[in-house]
Design a protein around this motif. Structure first.
Motif, PDB file in Angstrom:
ATOM      1  N   ALA A 168      21.325 -16.233  10.599  1.00  0.00           N
ATOM      2  CA  ALA A 168      21.080 -17.511  11.607  1.00  0.00           C
ATOM      3  C   ALA A 168      19.719 -17.960  11.204  1.00  0.00           C
ATOM      4  N   LEU A 169      18.746 -17.484  10.863  1.00  0.00           N
ATOM      5  CA  LEU A 169      17.601 -17.915  10.391  1.00  0.00           C
ATOM      6  C   LEU A 169      17.653 -18.748   9.271  1.00  0.00           C
ATOM      7  N   VAL A 170      18.332 -18.302   8.278  1.00  0.00           N
ATOM      8  CA  VAL A 170      18.786 -18.898   6.956  1.00  0.00           C
ATOM      9  C   VAL A 170      19.398 -20.243   7.085  1.00  0.00           C
ATOM     10  N   ALA A 171      20.283 -20.160   8.010  1.00  0.00           N
ATOM     11  CA  ALA A 171      21.342 -21.463   8.534  1.00  0.00           C
ATOM     12  C   ALA A 171      20.272 -22.253   9.294  1.00  0.00           C
ATOM     13  N   LEU A 172      19.213 -21.835   9.859  1.00  0.00           N
ATOM     14  CA  LEU A 172      18.467 -22.758  10.670  1.00  0.00           C
ATOM     15  C   LEU A 172      17.287 -23.422   9.929  1.00  0.00           C
ATOM     16  N   ALA A 173      16.866 -22.804   8.815  1.00  0.00           N
ATOM     17  CA  ALA A 173      15.908 -23.510   7.724  1.00  0.00           C
ATOM     18  C   ALA A 173      16.802 -24.479   7.050  1.00  0.00           C
ATOM     19  N   ASP A 174      17.856 -24.202   6.667  1.00  0.00           N
ATOM     20  CA  ASP A 174      18.681 -25.349   5.700  1.00  0.00           C
ATOM     21  C   ASP A 174      19.125 -26.259   6.607  1.00  0.00           C
ATOM     22  N   ALA A 175      19.342 -26.074   8.013  1.00  0.00           N
ATOM     23  CA  ALA A 175      19.687 -27.182   8.983  1.00  0.00           C
ATOM     24  C   ALA A 175      18.478 -28.093   9.119  1.00  0.00           C
ATOM     25  N   SER A 176      17.467 -27.551   9.021  1.00  0.00           N
ATOM     26  CA  SER A 176      16.260 -28.148   9.584  1.00  0.00           C
ATOM     27  C   SER A 176      15.474 -28.734   8.490  1.00  0.00           C
ATOM     28  N   ALA A 177      15.823 -28.494   7.150  1.00  0.00           N
ATOM     29  CA  ALA A 177      15.138 -28.923   5.911  1.00  0.00           C
ATOM     30  C   ALA A 177      13.823 -28.495   5.956  1.00  0.00           C
ATOM     31  N   CYS A 178      13.436 -27.282   6.535  1.00  0.00           N
ATOM     32  CA  CYS A 178      12.326 -26.635   6.195  1.00  0.00           C
ATOM     33  C   CYS A 178      12.307 -25.254   5.380  1.00  0.00           C
ATOM     34  N   HIS A 179      11.245 -24.467   5.113  1.00  0.00           N
ATOM     35  CA  HIS A 179      11.489 -23.280   4.721  1.00  0.00           C
ATOM     36  C   HIS A 179      11.437 -21.969   5.623  1.00  0.00           C
ATOM     37  N   LEU A 180      12.079 -20.904   5.089  1.00  0.00           N
ATOM     38  CA  LEU A 180      12.024 -19.724   5.914  1.00  0.00           C
ATOM     39  C   LEU A 180      11.265 -18.901   4.832  1.00  0.00           C
ATOM     40  N   LEU A 181      10.142 -18.333   5.494  1.00  0.00           N
ATOM     41  CA  LEU A 181       9.331 -17.273   4.867  1.00  0.00           C
ATOM     42  C   LEU A 181       9.462 -15.732   5.304  1.00  0.00           C
ATOM     43  N   VAL A 182      10.108 -14.844   4.812  1.00  0.00           N
ATOM     44  CA  VAL A 182      10.319 -13.634   5.427  1.00  0.00           C
ATOM     45  C   VAL A 182       9.208 -12.487   4.350  1.00  0.00           C
ATOM     46  N   ASP A 183       8.531 -12.141   5.433  1.00  0.00           N
ATOM     47  CA  ASP A 183       7.422 -10.974   4.629  1.00  0.00           C
ATOM     48  C   ASP A 183       8.268  -9.662   4.847  1.00  0.00           C
ATOM     49  N   GLU A 184       8.769  -9.362   3.597  1.00  0.00           N
ATOM     50  CA  GLU A 184       9.537  -8.072   3.367  1.00  0.00           C
ATOM     51  C   GLU A 184       8.684  -6.953   2.917  1.00  0.00           C
ATOM     52  N   THR A 185       7.403  -6.829   3.099  1.00  0.00           N
ATOM     53  CA  THR A 185       6.799  -5.839   2.459  1.00  0.00           C
ATOM     54  C   THR A 185       7.406  -4.383   2.992  1.00  0.00           C
ATOM     55  N   TYR A 186       7.696  -4.051   3.905  1.00  0.00           N
ATOM     56  CA  TYR A 186       8.424  -2.737   4.359  1.00  0.00           C
ATOM     57  C   TYR A 186       9.780  -2.746   3.925  1.00  0.00           C
ATOM     58  N   ARG A 187      10.458  -3.507   3.403  1.00  0.00           N
ATOM     59  CA  ARG A 187      11.882  -3.576   3.149  1.00  0.00           C
ATOM     60  C   ARG A 187      12.281  -1.978   2.523  1.00  0.00           C
ATOM     61  N   ASP A 188      11.462  -1.784   1.741  1.00  0.00           N
ATOM     62  CA  ASP A 188      12.038  -0.219   1.057  1.00  0.00           C
ATOM     63  C   ASP A 188      11.904   0.776   1.766  1.00  0.00           C
ATOM     64  N   LEU A 189      11.215   0.602   2.867  1.00  0.00           N
ATOM     65  CA  LEU A 189      11.153   1.570   3.832  1.00  0.00           C
ATOM     66  C   LEU A 189      12.001   1.351   5.091  1.00  0.00           C
ATOM     67  N   SER A 190      13.105   0.799   4.913  1.00  0.00           N
ATOM     68  CA  SER A 190      13.936   0.783   6.043  1.00  0.00           C
ATOM     69  C   SER A 190      14.897   1.958   6.303  1.00  0.00           C
ATOM     70  N   TYR A 191      14.947   2.536   7.392  1.00  0.00           N
ATOM     71  CA  TYR A 191      15.393   4.030   7.814  1.00  0.00           C
ATOM     72  C   TYR A 191      16.951   3.758   7.995  1.00  0.00           C
ATOM     73  N   GLY A 192      17.306   2.498   8.175  1.00  0.00           N
ATOM     74  CA  GLY A 192      18.978   2.326   8.237  1.00  0.00           C
ATOM     75  C   GLY A 192      19.637   1.551   7.255  1.00  0.00           C
ATOM     76  N   THR A 193      20.262   0.461   7.488  1.00  0.00           N
ATOM     77  CA  THR A 193      20.576  -0.416   6.665  1.00  0.00           C
ATOM     78  C   THR A 193      19.563  -1.434   5.866  1.00  0.00           C
ATOM     79  N   ARG A 194      19.407  -1.509   4.801  1.00  0.00           N
ATOM     80  CA  ARG A 194      18.252  -2.396   3.845  1.00  0.00           C
ATOM     81  C   ARG A 194      18.868  -3.791   3.709  1.00  0.00           C
ATOM     82  N   LEU A 195      18.323  -4.703   4.508  1.00  0.00           N
ATOM     83  CA  LEU A 195      18.575  -6.190   4.476  1.00  0.00           C
ATOM     84  C   LEU A 195      18.431  -6.620   3.202  1.00  0.00           C
ATOM     85  N   PRO A 196      19.512  -7.629   2.772  1.00  0.00           N
ATOM     86  CA  PRO A 196      18.929  -8.321   1.469  1.00  0.00           C
ATOM     87  C   PRO A 196      17.762  -9.070   1.493  1.00  0.00           C
TER      88      PRO A 196
END
Length: 366
Positions: A168-196
Protein backbone atom coordinates in the motif's frame (compact mmCIF):
# COMPACT_ATOMS: atom_id res chain seq x y z
CA UNK A 1 22.48 22.81 6.19
CA UNK A 2 21.91 23.65 9.83
CA UNK A 3 23.58 20.86 11.78
CA UNK A 4 22.69 20.06 15.39
CA UNK A 5 24.10 17.11 17.30
CA UNK A 6 21.56 14.36 17.88
CA UNK A 7 20.73 13.57 21.50
CA UNK A 8 21.15 9.84 20.86
CA UNK A 9 24.73 10.48 19.72
CA UNK A 10 25.61 12.93 22.51
CA UNK A 11 24.44 10.34 25.04
CA UNK A 12 25.74 7.25 23.21
CA UNK A 13 27.59 4.74 25.41
CA UNK A 14 30.83 5.34 23.53
CA UNK A 15 30.54 9.02 24.49
CA UNK A 16 29.65 8.28 28.11
CA UNK A 17 32.35 5.61 28.39
CA UNK A 18 31.93 1.85 28.15
CA UNK A 19 34.13 1.40 31.22
CA UNK A 20 31.49 3.20 33.31
CA UNK A 21 28.66 0.82 32.32
CA UNK A 22 28.20 -2.64 33.81
CA UNK A 23 25.05 -3.72 31.94
CA UNK A 24 24.82 -2.01 28.56
CA UNK A 25 21.26 -2.48 27.30
CA UNK A 26 21.33 0.65 25.14
CA UNK A 27 22.94 -0.83 22.01
CA UNK A 28 20.86 -1.39 18.88
CA UNK A 29 22.95 -4.14 17.27
CA UNK A 30 24.14 -7.64 17.96
CA UNK A 31 27.47 -8.03 19.76
CA UNK A 32 30.47 -6.52 17.98
CA UNK A 33 32.28 -9.16 15.94
CA UNK A 34 36.02 -9.72 15.49
CA UNK A 35 37.46 -10.89 12.19
CA UNK A 36 38.33 -14.19 13.85
CA UNK A 37 34.73 -14.58 15.10
CA UNK A 38 33.43 -14.65 11.56
CA UNK A 39 36.31 -16.62 10.06
CA UNK A 40 37.81 -13.75 8.09
CA UNK A 41 41.32 -12.55 7.50
CA UNK A 42 42.43 -9.62 5.41
CA UNK A 43 44.01 -10.38 2.04
CA UNK A 44 47.05 -8.46 0.85
CA UNK A 45 45.02 -5.67 -0.70
CA UNK A 46 46.24 -2.91 -2.97
CA UNK A 47 45.04 0.29 -1.31
CA UNK A 48 43.81 2.07 -4.41
CA UNK A 49 40.68 4.12 -5.07
CA UNK A 50 37.86 1.61 -5.16
CA UNK A 51 34.95 1.46 -7.57
CA UNK A 52 32.81 4.52 -6.97
CA UNK A 53 29.59 2.50 -6.79
CA UNK A 54 31.22 -0.04 -4.49
CA UNK A 55 33.00 -3.31 -5.12
CA UNK A 56 31.30 -5.16 -7.98
CA UNK A 57 31.24 -8.52 -6.21
CA UNK A 58 29.87 -6.91 -3.03
CA UNK A 59 27.07 -5.24 -4.98
CA UNK A 60 26.26 -8.55 -6.66
CA UNK A 61 25.94 -10.25 -3.27
CA UNK A 62 23.57 -7.51 -2.08
CA UNK A 63 21.51 -7.57 -5.27
CA UNK A 64 21.18 -11.36 -5.17
CA UNK A 65 19.02 -11.16 -2.04
CA UNK A 66 15.97 -9.98 -4.02
CA UNK A 67 14.49 -10.85 -7.40
CA UNK A 68 14.52 -7.99 -9.85
CA UNK A 69 17.50 -6.18 -8.31
CA UNK A 70 20.76 -5.91 -10.28
CA UNK A 71 24.21 -4.87 -9.03
CA UNK A 72 23.79 -1.56 -10.87
CA UNK A 73 20.80 -0.81 -8.62
CA UNK A 74 23.07 -0.91 -5.55
CA UNK A 75 25.22 1.93 -4.22
CA UNK A 76 27.58 1.04 -1.36
CA UNK A 77 27.75 3.80 1.26
CA UNK A 78 29.42 4.68 4.55
CA UNK A 79 26.92 2.78 6.67
CA UNK A 80 23.16 3.18 6.52
CA UNK A 81 23.66 6.68 7.94
CA UNK A 82 25.65 7.62 4.83
CA UNK A 83 22.90 6.25 2.61
CA UNK A 84 20.22 8.20 4.48
CA UNK A 85 22.26 11.39 4.23
CA UNK A 86 22.70 10.96 0.49
CA UNK A 87 19.00 10.31 -0.03
CA UNK A 88 17.82 13.28 2.05
CA UNK A 89 20.24 15.77 0.55
CA UNK A 90 19.52 14.55 -2.98
CA UNK A 91 15.72 14.57 -2.75
CA UNK A 92 14.90 17.31 -0.25
CA UNK A 93 15.39 21.06 -0.17
CA UNK A 94 13.99 23.82 2.00
CA UNK A 95 11.01 24.10 -0.35
CA UNK A 96 10.09 20.40 -0.19
CA UNK A 97 7.96 18.32 2.17
CA UNK A 98 8.67 15.03 3.96
CA UNK A 99 6.30 12.58 5.63
CA UNK A 100 8.13 10.54 8.27
CA UNK A 101 7.03 8.14 10.99
CA UNK A 102 8.00 8.81 14.60
CA UNK A 103 9.66 7.46 16.73
CA UNK A 104 12.44 6.71 14.31
CA UNK A 105 16.16 6.28 13.88
CA UNK A 106 17.36 9.84 14.52
CA UNK A 107 19.08 10.41 11.16
CA UNK A 108 15.77 9.89 9.35
CA UNK A 109 14.53 13.02 11.12
CA UNK A 110 17.56 15.17 11.89
CA UNK A 111 19.07 15.34 8.39
CA UNK A 112 15.78 16.62 6.88
CA UNK A 113 15.62 19.12 9.76
CA UNK A 114 19.13 20.29 8.95
CA UNK A 115 18.04 20.78 5.34
CA UNK A 116 15.11 22.89 6.53
CA UNK A 117 12.34 21.10 4.63
CA UNK A 118 8.77 20.96 5.90
CA UNK A 119 8.09 17.79 7.87
CA UNK A 120 4.85 16.04 8.75
CA UNK A 121 5.21 13.42 11.48
CA UNK A 122 2.97 10.38 11.62
CA UNK A 123 3.33 9.25 15.21
CA UNK A 124 3.12 5.56 16.11
CA UNK A 125 1.13 4.71 19.23
CA UNK A 126 1.80 2.04 21.84
CA UNK A 127 -1.94 1.40 22.07
CA UNK A 128 -1.98 0.48 18.37
CA UNK A 129 0.99 -1.83 18.68
CA UNK A 130 3.20 0.85 17.06
CA UNK A 131 1.61 -0.18 13.77
CA UNK A 132 2.07 2.00 10.69
CA UNK A 133 -1.18 3.72 9.70
CA UNK A 134 -1.15 3.90 5.92
CA UNK A 135 -4.24 6.11 5.86
CA UNK A 136 -2.59 8.60 8.21
CA UNK A 137 0.45 8.71 5.94
CA UNK A 138 -1.81 9.23 2.94
CA UNK A 139 -3.60 12.10 4.71
CA UNK A 140 -0.25 13.79 5.44
CA UNK A 141 0.85 13.89 1.79
CA UNK A 142 0.85 17.31 0.11
CA UNK A 143 1.47 18.45 -3.48
CA UNK A 144 5.07 19.29 -2.53
CA UNK A 145 5.78 15.95 -0.80
CA UNK A 146 8.98 14.47 -2.18
CA UNK A 147 9.58 11.62 0.23
CA UNK A 148 7.77 9.20 2.56
CA UNK A 149 10.17 7.75 5.15
CA UNK A 150 9.53 4.59 7.19
CA UNK A 151 11.59 1.84 8.84
CA UNK A 152 10.89 -1.91 8.87
CA UNK A 153 11.62 -3.74 11.09
CA UNK A 154 11.14 -0.59 13.11
CA UNK A 155 13.77 1.08 15.26
CA UNK A 156 13.24 1.47 18.22
CA UNK A 157 10.16 -0.75 18.67
CA UNK A 158 11.08 -3.85 16.63
CA UNK A 159 7.62 -3.98 15.07
CA UNK A 160 7.02 -4.86 11.41
CA UNK A 161 4.48 -3.83 8.84
CA UNK A 162 2.53 -6.42 6.88
CA UNK A 163 3.19 -7.18 3.23
CA UNK A 164 -0.19 -5.57 2.49
CA UNK A 165 0.91 -2.34 4.20
CA UNK A 166 4.23 -2.35 2.34
CA UNK A 167 2.41 -2.79 -0.97
CA UNK A 168 0.00 0.00 0.00
CA UNK A 169 2.87 2.39 0.75
CA UNK A 170 4.54 1.56 -2.57
CA UNK A 171 1.25 2.19 -4.38
CA UNK A 172 0.83 5.46 -2.45
CA UNK A 173 4.29 6.68 -3.52
CA UNK A 174 3.56 5.70 -7.14
CA UNK A 175 0.22 7.51 -7.12
CA UNK A 176 1.64 10.61 -5.41
CA UNK A 177 4.70 10.88 -7.67
CA UNK A 178 7.00 10.92 -4.65
CA UNK A 179 9.56 8.44 -3.35
CA UNK A 180 9.24 5.89 -0.59
CA UNK A 181 12.28 5.31 1.63
CA UNK A 182 12.28 2.11 3.66
CA UNK A 183 15.12 1.78 6.15
CA UNK A 184 15.53 -2.02 6.17
CA UNK A 185 18.56 -2.23 8.44
CA UNK A 186 17.05 -5.06 10.52
CA UNK A 187 15.45 -6.98 7.64
CA UNK A 188 17.80 -9.95 8.04
CA UNK A 189 16.70 -10.19 11.69
CA UNK A 190 13.02 -10.84 10.98
CA UNK A 191 11.62 -13.53 13.27
CA UNK A 192 8.69 -14.33 10.99
CA UNK A 193 8.27 -13.67 7.29
CA UNK A 194 11.05 -11.58 5.78
CA UNK A 195 9.54 -8.86 3.61
CA UNK A 196 10.95 -8.22 0.14
CA UNK A 197 13.17 -5.23 -0.36
CA UNK A 198 10.92 -2.26 -1.09
CA UNK A 199 13.17 -1.27 -3.99
CA UNK A 200 12.32 -4.54 -5.71
CA UNK A 201 8.65 -3.52 -5.85
CA UNK A 202 8.84 -0.15 -7.61
CA UNK A 203 11.37 2.30 -9.10
CA UNK A 204 9.93 4.89 -6.70
CA UNK A 205 10.94 2.85 -3.66
CA UNK A 206 14.41 3.17 -2.13
CA UNK A 207 15.79 0.57 0.28
CA UNK A 208 18.57 1.16 2.79
CA UNK A 209 20.48 -1.39 4.85
CA UNK A 210 23.89 -2.08 6.37
CA UNK A 211 26.10 -4.63 8.07
CA UNK A 212 26.14 -2.72 11.36
CA UNK A 213 23.08 -3.93 13.26
CA UNK A 214 22.31 -7.47 12.11
CA UNK A 215 25.91 -8.53 11.47
CA UNK A 216 27.73 -6.75 14.30
CA UNK A 217 30.44 -5.05 12.26
CA UNK A 218 29.62 -1.32 12.54
CA UNK A 219 33.33 -0.48 12.60
CA UNK A 220 33.76 -1.10 8.88
CA UNK A 221 31.06 1.49 7.99
CA UNK A 222 29.43 -0.43 5.17
CA UNK A 223 25.83 0.20 4.18
CA UNK A 224 23.98 0.55 0.91
CA UNK A 225 21.00 2.01 -0.84
CA UNK A 226 19.05 0.32 -3.60
CA UNK A 227 16.92 1.94 -6.29
CA UNK A 228 15.84 0.73 -9.71
CA UNK A 229 15.57 4.34 -10.93
CA UNK A 230 18.77 4.70 -12.98
CA UNK A 231 18.61 8.49 -13.19
CA UNK A 232 18.11 8.81 -9.44
CA UNK A 233 20.94 6.36 -8.81
CA UNK A 234 23.21 8.60 -10.90
CA UNK A 235 22.29 11.51 -8.62
CA UNK A 236 23.04 9.42 -5.54
CA UNK A 237 26.38 8.41 -7.05
CA UNK A 238 27.23 12.07 -7.68
CA UNK A 239 26.50 12.81 -4.02
CA UNK A 240 28.71 9.96 -2.85
CA UNK A 241 31.56 11.06 -5.13
CA UNK A 242 31.37 14.61 -3.80
CA UNK A 243 31.30 13.43 -0.19
CA UNK A 244 34.12 10.88 -0.36
CA UNK A 245 34.62 9.60 -3.94
CA UNK A 246 34.53 5.92 -2.97
CA UNK A 247 34.53 3.64 0.02
CA UNK A 248 37.40 1.87 1.75
CA UNK A 249 38.66 -1.17 -0.16
CA UNK A 250 39.49 -2.78 3.21
CA UNK A 251 35.96 -2.28 4.52
CA UNK A 252 34.43 -3.56 1.30
CA UNK A 253 36.64 -6.68 1.33
CA UNK A 254 35.45 -7.51 4.86
CA UNK A 255 31.84 -6.84 3.86
CA UNK A 256 32.17 -9.14 0.87
CA UNK A 257 33.54 -11.90 3.08
CA UNK A 258 30.69 -11.47 5.56
CA UNK A 259 27.97 -11.61 2.91
CA UNK A 260 29.55 -14.72 1.41
CA UNK A 261 28.93 -16.30 4.84
CA UNK A 262 25.56 -14.60 5.34
CA UNK A 263 23.27 -17.64 5.37
CA UNK A 264 25.46 -19.65 7.74
CA UNK A 265 25.89 -16.66 10.05
CA UNK A 266 22.15 -15.90 10.23
CA UNK A 267 21.21 -19.55 10.72
CA UNK A 268 23.07 -19.48 14.04
CA UNK A 269 22.23 -15.89 14.96
CA UNK A 270 18.45 -15.83 14.53
CA UNK A 271 17.60 -18.59 17.05
CA UNK A 272 19.93 -16.99 19.60
CA UNK A 273 18.31 -13.56 19.16
CA UNK A 274 14.84 -15.10 19.42
CA UNK A 275 15.96 -16.65 22.71
CA UNK A 276 17.15 -13.24 23.94
CA UNK A 277 13.80 -11.71 23.01
CA UNK A 278 12.09 -14.42 25.06
CA UNK A 279 14.30 -13.58 28.05
CA UNK A 280 13.00 -10.01 27.93
CA UNK A 281 9.44 -11.26 27.49
CA UNK A 282 9.68 -13.46 30.61
CA UNK A 283 10.99 -10.48 32.59
CA UNK A 284 8.19 -8.23 31.36
CA UNK A 285 5.57 -10.87 32.15
CA UNK A 286 6.65 -10.86 35.79
CA UNK A 287 7.34 -7.10 36.04
CA UNK A 288 4.05 -5.20 36.58
CA UNK A 289 5.71 -1.81 36.13
CA UNK A 290 6.85 -2.52 32.56
CA UNK A 291 5.16 -3.67 29.36
CA UNK A 292 6.05 -3.63 25.67
CA UNK A 293 4.93 -4.42 22.16
CA UNK A 294 6.74 -7.69 21.42
CA UNK A 295 9.30 -7.07 18.66
CA UNK A 296 8.91 -8.99 15.40
CA UNK A 297 12.34 -8.10 14.07
CA UNK A 298 15.67 -6.64 15.10
CA UNK A 299 17.32 -6.74 18.50
CA UNK A 300 15.61 -3.81 20.23
CA UNK A 301 12.28 -3.23 21.91
CA UNK A 302 10.62 -0.11 23.30
CA UNK A 303 9.11 -0.91 26.71
CA UNK A 304 6.84 1.47 28.59
CA UNK A 305 7.04 2.15 32.32
CA UNK A 306 3.69 1.83 34.07
CA UNK A 307 4.38 4.45 36.70
CA UNK A 308 2.38 7.23 38.34
CA UNK A 309 2.52 10.74 36.82
CA UNK A 310 4.61 12.04 39.73
CA UNK A 311 7.24 9.30 39.32
CA UNK A 312 10.65 10.99 38.95
CA UNK A 313 11.88 9.57 35.65
CA UNK A 314 15.10 11.59 35.58
CA UNK A 315 16.00 10.24 39.01
CA UNK A 316 15.14 6.72 37.89
CA UNK A 317 17.50 6.84 34.89
CA UNK A 318 20.24 8.47 36.97
CA UNK A 319 19.94 5.82 39.70
CA UNK A 320 19.75 3.01 37.13
CA UNK A 321 23.11 4.10 35.73
CA UNK A 322 24.91 5.43 38.78
CA UNK A 323 23.78 2.85 41.36
CA UNK A 324 23.15 -0.18 39.15
CA UNK A 325 25.57 0.44 36.26
CA UNK A 326 22.79 -0.14 33.71
CA UNK A 327 22.28 1.93 30.58
CA UNK A 328 19.18 2.02 28.38
CA UNK A 329 18.02 4.43 25.69
CA UNK A 330 15.59 6.87 27.28
CA UNK A 331 12.52 7.82 25.24
CA UNK A 332 13.82 11.36 24.74
CA UNK A 333 16.42 9.90 22.35
CA UNK A 334 13.46 9.34 20.01
CA UNK A 335 11.35 12.43 20.82
CA UNK A 336 9.10 10.25 22.98
CA UNK A 337 8.16 10.57 26.66
CA UNK A 338 10.78 9.33 29.10
CA UNK A 339 8.45 6.62 30.40
CA UNK A 340 9.50 4.75 27.24
CA UNK A 341 12.99 3.36 26.81
CA UNK A 342 14.82 1.34 24.17
CA UNK A 343 16.27 -1.92 25.38
CA UNK A 344 18.79 -3.75 23.24
CA UNK A 345 18.84 -7.49 23.83
CA UNK A 346 21.31 -8.55 21.13
CA UNK A 347 24.51 -6.78 22.18
CA UNK A 348 25.06 -7.86 25.81
CA UNK A 349 25.92 -11.38 26.80
CA UNK A 350 22.97 -13.35 28.18
CA UNK A 351 24.11 -12.97 31.79
CA UNK A 352 24.53 -9.22 31.31
CA UNK A 353 21.09 -8.96 29.74
CA UNK A 354 19.51 -10.72 32.71
CA UNK A 355 21.52 -8.60 35.14
CA UNK A 356 20.46 -5.40 33.44
CA UNK A 357 16.78 -6.36 33.44
CA UNK A 358 16.94 -7.18 37.15
CA UNK A 359 18.64 -3.84 37.73
CA UNK A 360 15.75 -2.02 36.03
CA UNK A 361 13.33 -3.73 38.43
CA UNK A 362 15.50 -2.81 41.41
CA UNK A 363 15.79 0.82 40.30
CA UNK A 364 12.03 1.09 39.78
CA UNK A 365 11.43 0.00 43.36
CA UNK A 366 14.26 2.05 44.79
Amino acid sequence: MNYTRMVIEKEAPEEYGYDRIRYNLSESSIADQKLSDIGLSLPDLTLFYGEHRGDKELRALIAAQDAGISPDDVLVTAGAAGALFIISTSLLSASDHLVVIRPNYATNIETPRAIGCAISFVDLAFEDGFAIDVEAIKAAIRPDTRLISVTCPHNPTGTMMSRADLDALVALADASACHLLVDETYRDLSYGTRLPSAASLSPRAISVSSLSKAFGIPGIRIGWLVTRDAALQETFLAAKEQIGICGSVIDEAIARGMLERRDTFLATLLPEMAKRRDIVQVWIDREPLVDWVRPEGGVVGFPRLNVEPDFDLDRFYAKLLESHGTYVGSGHWFEMPKRFFRVGFGWPAEAELRGGLDAISAALRG
